[in-house]
Design an enzyme around this catalytic site. Structure first.
Site, PDB file in Angstrom:
ATOM      1  CB  CYS A 209     101.519  20.098 -17.415  1.00 45.61           C
ATOM      2  SG  CYS A 209     100.229  21.140 -16.739  1.00 45.61           S
TER       3      CYS A 209
ATOM      4  CB  CYS B 138      99.235  18.603 -15.042  1.00 50.11           C
ATOM      5  SG  CYS B 138      98.667  19.395 -16.560  1.00 50.11           S
TER       6      CYS B 138
END
Length: 108
Positions: A31, A34
């Site tokens: 991600c 993230c």
């Protein structure tokens, strides 16, 4: 830096039974947002050391907890107090937004 990595097996003791408020960063290695949020979370762990427990939970490796808390998008930052989720922030946000949320949880 946040060295805490929560798992399905220790979530209850580390988060739900914690005497101090807990910030959980639900993330995954693939991600991109993230990876943007991760250093911010690490900084906040340092700034609030002793007041708030800050850790991360890899949703790919710990799907039971992610599912139990209906985490559908990552990054999701969930704030727990007295064993209950009290706030969730979804998506990459500024350090100031996260800091303000932590301060609100501490003062509530």
């Amino acid at each position: 830096m946040s060295d805490l990595n929560f798992t399905d097996s220790d979530f209850k003791t580390q988060v739900l039974e914690s005497k101090e408020p807990v910030v959980v960063d639900f993330w995954a290695p693939w991600c991109a947002p993230c990876r943007i949020v991760s250093p911010i979370i690490d900084e906040l762990a340092q700034e609030f050391e002793g007041k708030v427990k800050v850790g991360k939970l890899n949703v790919d490796e710990n799907s039971q907890i992610a599912s139990a808390y209906s985490v559908m998008s990552i990054p999701s930052i969930m704030f727990f107090k007295d064993g209950n989720p009290v706030r969730t922030m979804v998506g990459a946000q500024s350090k100031e937004n996260y800091k303000q949320a932590i301060e609100e949880v501490l003062s509530s």
